[in-house]
Design a protein around this motif. Sequence first.
Motif, PDB file in Angstrom:
ATOM      1  N   ALA A  27       0.818  -1.210   0.000  1.00  0.00           N
ATOM      2  CA  ALA A  27       0.000   0.000   0.000  1.00  0.00           C
ATOM      3  C   ALA A  27       0.856   1.267   0.000  1.00  0.00           C
ATOM      4  O   ALA A  27       0.529   2.238  -0.687  1.00  0.00           O
ATOM      5  N   GLU A  55      -3.991   7.234   0.189  1.00  0.00           N
ATOM      6  CA  GLU A  55      -3.880   6.131   1.152  1.00  0.00           C
ATOM      7  C   GLU A  55      -5.071   5.184   1.050  1.00  0.00           C
ATOM      8  O   GLU A  55      -4.909   3.962   1.124  1.00  0.00           O
ATOM      9  N   TYR A  56      -6.265   5.731   0.881  1.00  0.00           N
ATOM     10  CA  TYR A  56      -7.450   4.880   0.741  1.00  0.00           C
ATOM     11  C   TYR A  56      -7.366   4.040  -0.531  1.00  0.00           C
ATOM     12  O   TYR A  56      -7.625   2.826  -0.509  1.00  0.00           O
ATOM     13  N   GLU A  59      -4.783   1.278  -0.026  1.00  0.00           N
ATOM     14  CA  GLU A  59      -5.265   0.187   0.852  1.00  0.00           C
ATOM     15  C   GLU A  59      -6.269  -0.707   0.132  1.00  0.00           C
ATOM     16  O   GLU A  59      -6.264  -1.924   0.319  1.00  0.00           O
TER      17      GLU A  59
END
Length: 150
Positions: A27, A55-56, A59
């Motif tokens: 990630a 970041e989302y 992930e």
Amino acid sequence: MHSLALTTTDLETRVRNYMDACTSGDAAAVAAHMSRDAVHYFPPDMYDGPWRGNEYIAERWAGLVRTGRSAWTVDSIAVDEDRRVAVSEWTHFKQAAGVILRGTEWYEFDDHVLITEIRAYYASPQDKSLERLELGGFDYDGRDYPEGPT
């Protein structure tokens, strides 16, 4: 015109490295290729998109690698360095499900060659129950896309 000169190679390399990072399942590596406020658009009802934030997004792709053994290839790419955009054709191997998904993505970049936006389009049959076949959450009106033939 943009203030920083970027080359076709800069943009192509970013797309290829981003897709390799997605396949790695790391990630942090995925997030490093995108601006903090990046947005990834999808067709309606795909992956609960649009996804917002590097970041989302990172992930979510890392999770698909863990659970679905996802892997991607970049099959072809075209770049317009003056507009800071690239388009790639890719293949998404959803190995756990035995599915091969092909499509294309439109990428936009900032002055630091970070991806700010991805618009994913999938090669699939047209859903005859829909009157509008568009990306979910994408502001077509706000970006002056046509509402009819000219």
